[in-house]
Scaffold this motif. Structure first.
Motif, PDB file in Angstrom:
ATOM      1  N   LEU A 139      -1.237  -6.785   0.521  1.00 54.73           N
ATOM      2  CA  LEU A 139      -0.878  -5.537  -0.166  1.00 54.73           C
ATOM      3  C   LEU A 139      -0.902  -5.638  -1.692  1.00 54.73           C
ATOM      4  O   LEU A 139      -1.350  -4.716  -2.356  1.00 54.73           O
ATOM      5  CB  LEU A 139       0.528  -5.079   0.270  1.00 54.73           C
ATOM      6  CG  LEU A 139       0.675  -4.651   1.732  1.00 54.73           C
ATOM      7  CD1 LEU A 139       2.124  -4.305   2.035  1.00 54.73           C
ATOM      8  CD2 LEU A 139      -0.244  -3.472   2.049  1.00 54.73           C
ATOM      9  N   VAL A 140      -0.410  -6.754  -2.234  1.00 46.11           N
ATOM     10  CA  VAL A 140      -0.230  -6.803  -3.698  1.00 46.11           C
ATOM     11  C   VAL A 140      -1.390  -7.451  -4.444  1.00 46.11           C
ATOM     12  O   VAL A 140      -1.456  -7.391  -5.665  1.00 46.11           O
ATOM     13  CB  VAL A 140       1.081  -7.537  -4.110  1.00 46.11           C
ATOM     14  CG1 VAL A 140       2.291  -6.868  -3.484  1.00 46.11           C
ATOM     15  CG2 VAL A 140       1.031  -9.021  -3.778  1.00 46.11           C
ATOM     16  N   SER A 141      -2.329  -8.048  -3.714  1.00 50.13           N
ATOM     17  CA  SER A 141      -3.448  -8.684  -4.411  1.00 50.13           C
ATOM     18  C   SER A 141      -4.801  -8.386  -3.755  1.00 50.13           C
ATOM     19  O   SER A 141      -5.725  -7.938  -4.418  1.00 50.13           O
ATOM     20  CB  SER A 141      -3.205 -10.201  -4.457  1.00 50.13           C
ATOM     21  OG  SER A 141      -4.352 -10.884  -4.886  1.00 50.13           O
ATOM     22  N   HIS A 142      -4.914  -8.604  -2.437  1.00 52.09           N
ATOM     23  CA  HIS A 142      -6.237  -8.456  -1.808  1.00 52.09           C
ATOM     24  C   HIS A 142      -6.661  -6.988  -1.755  1.00 52.09           C
ATOM     25  O   HIS A 142      -7.803  -6.656  -2.073  1.00 52.09           O
ATOM     26  CB  HIS A 142      -6.232  -9.098  -0.414  1.00 52.09           C
ATOM     27  CG  HIS A 142      -5.652 -10.485  -0.413  1.00 52.09           C
ATOM     28  ND1 HIS A 142      -5.198 -11.127   0.702  1.00 52.09           N
ATOM     29  CD2 HIS A 142      -5.427 -11.356  -1.435  1.00 52.09           C
ATOM     30  CE1 HIS A 142      -4.720 -12.325   0.380  1.00 52.09           C
ATOM     31  NE2 HIS A 142      -4.851 -12.483  -0.904  1.00 52.09           N
ATOM     32  N   GLY A 176      -0.841 -10.115 -10.486  1.00 54.52           N
ATOM     33  CA  GLY A 176      -1.236  -9.342 -11.656  1.00 54.52           C
ATOM     34  C   GLY A 176      -2.020  -8.093 -11.310  1.00 54.52           C
ATOM     35  O   GLY A 176      -1.777  -7.020 -11.856  1.00 54.52           O
ATOM     36  N   SER A 177      -2.958  -8.230 -10.389  1.00 51.64           N
ATOM     37  CA  SER A 177      -3.844  -7.110 -10.051  1.00 51.64           C
ATOM     38  C   SER A 177      -3.043  -5.932  -9.494  1.00 51.64           C
ATOM     39  O   SER A 177      -3.192  -4.797  -9.942  1.00 51.64           O
ATOM     40  CB  SER A 177      -4.887  -7.560  -9.038  1.00 51.64           C
ATOM     41  OG  SER A 177      -4.263  -8.160  -7.916  1.00 51.64           O
ATOM     42  N   GLY A 178      -2.195  -6.212  -8.510  1.00 56.73           N
ATOM     43  CA  GLY A 178      -1.414  -5.153  -7.893  1.00 56.73           C
ATOM     44  C   GLY A 178      -0.443  -4.526  -8.873  1.00 56.73           C
ATOM     45  O   GLY A 178      -0.262  -3.307  -8.899  1.00 56.73           O
ATOM     46  N   LYS A 179       0.169  -5.379  -9.697  1.00 58.64           N
ATOM     47  CA  LYS A 179       1.151  -4.904 -10.671  1.00 58.64           C
ATOM     48  C   LYS A 179       0.482  -3.952 -11.661  1.00 58.64           C
ATOM     49  O   LYS A 179       1.023  -2.915 -12.008  1.00 58.64           O
ATOM     50  CB  LYS A 179       1.731  -6.116 -11.420  1.00 58.64           C
ATOM     51  CG  LYS A 179       3.117  -5.943 -11.926  1.00 58.64           C
ATOM     52  CD  LYS A 179       3.859  -7.278 -12.074  1.00 58.64           C
ATOM     53  CE  LYS A 179       3.083  -8.329 -12.832  1.00 58.64           C
ATOM     54  NZ  LYS A 179       3.798  -9.625 -12.883  1.00 58.64           N
TER      55      LYS A 179
END
Lengths: 249, 249
Positions: free
Chosen positions: A175-178, B203-206
């Motif tokens: 959820l937060v990166s991929h 970092g990406s998701g944020k």
């Protein structure tokens, strides 16, 4: 002093080697790097690294073996390292998704790591000695003493250690990166053929395009490894997209 | 010395007022800000700004009138300003989408601007004196001398001026700014109800979540104003998403 083996001298592996070499308590650091270009880049830098071009050629034992290779190669390397070196060696990988670990019977001295840091750049030429400092590293929880040893290893690089189980890890990072990288890739590709003056690129678009342009081969392996969780995230994303799209009329 | 009127003392309008006040060649700067909280914040800062709470109450003439108000209010303010002030005044707005300008007959002394800068924060409390310096500003091309005068105005704030037509502006910014914010909003909303440890946020998701959390009312107006171009971009995005999703199986 620890003997440390870094398998893979790319951006992550070489950044880690530099960070370890910069520490006050000196270690003996060996790097396995089969790619000739990368090897030459590493050789040309002033360092005391011992270089190998093949894991098979390594003849000594280690305290820590850090696998910084592409995901698809990791299971094979874990099994090979477990067979080659003594059980005092802690073996770990640093991959961003962990489903691949379910494909093998993991040796007792393996504990998986995921340092939450990286770059959209790849290759040792972009390596950063400060990449790991003050970042978080996730350990996949195991009931062994090896986890404690590995925690201390990462903590010595000024990292904060959080231990969670494999399924939770892959759900959260799905959820937060991929998922963000997956969406960014689609955004970037949707601009193909548009002829846009780079000076007009606003910060938001530039940032997402930059993420979408991250090392394609590396991210394809992550997308494929964690497909299940990315798909679940995509479903929620598409529902949200549809909902806010209805306001557009 | 120029007399300058800033209509709207929010994040953009107040940043602009500060940037103008910091220049070597001093101007007389007036600000219309109907919001009492914003007005108090502006009043409490050391400055020589002349403050009004209503455009109707302004009794003097100006060289430049910069409308930094929410999109929906802009057409009415343009017409009111054109009726109130002399034709020596150059009137401009700074909105991110320009379809709203098609709803009125624009006065001759109006030339539209879009400084490519901003923040996910809003309100004068976040204003930044350096927001405009070294950024690009797009002018919507007009065949008038007012465009030349307005160019010089922005250039005096160290901005690079690019002039394009309205339809191109909205197509390009639909793709490089509005679509990314639209996608980011959907991503952020898709995480609602997920209970994620903030330390695990990569970092990406944020970054994408931060974009998605930008001032909702302001972006709703942009999405609505430029719906046509965002929809066209979304169609390409969804095709790309579908294509790379097929690799996930």
């Amino acid at each position: 002093m620890n003997r440390i083996l870094i398998v893979g001298g790319g951006f992550m592996g070489y950044s880690l080697s530099m960070a370890l070499a910069a520490r006050a308590d000196k270690h003996e650091i060996s790097i396995v790097e089969p790619n000739l270009n990368n090897k030459t880049l590493i050789q040309n830098k002033p360092s005391d690294f011992i270089l190998y071009d093949d894991l098979e050629k390594v003849g000594i034992d280690f305290d820590f073996i850090i696998i910084c290779s592409p995901i698809k190669q990791i299971p094979k390397i874990i099994l090979k390292a477990a067979a080659m070196f003594s059980s005092k060696a802690v073996i770990t990988d640093i991959s961003s998704s962990k489903q691949h670990l379910n494909s093998i019977k993991l040796p007792k001295n393996f504990v998986s790591s995921h340092p939450i840091c990286g770059s959209d750049k790849s290759g040792p030429e972009y390596a950063d000695v400060n990449l790991f400092a003050n970042k978080t590293v996730v350990l996949i929880h195991s009931e062994s003493d090896y986890e404690e040893k590995l925690s201390k290893f990462w903590e010595s690089l000024k990292m904060e250690v959080i231990s969670i189980d494999l399924a939770t890890h892959d759900k959260v990072f799905g959820l937060v990166s991929h998922l963000p990288h997956f969406i960014a890739r689609a955004y970037k590709e949707s601009l193909d053929g548009e002829n846009i003056n780079p000076k007009l690129f606003a910060g938001s678009g530039k940032e997402i395009e930059r993420l979408g342009a991250s090392n394609e081969a590396l991210w394809d392996e992550i997308f494929s490894d964690n497909a299940k969780n990315i798909k679940a995230g995509l479903e929620k994303f598409e529902i949200a997209l549809k909902r806010i799209r209805q306001k557009l009329t």
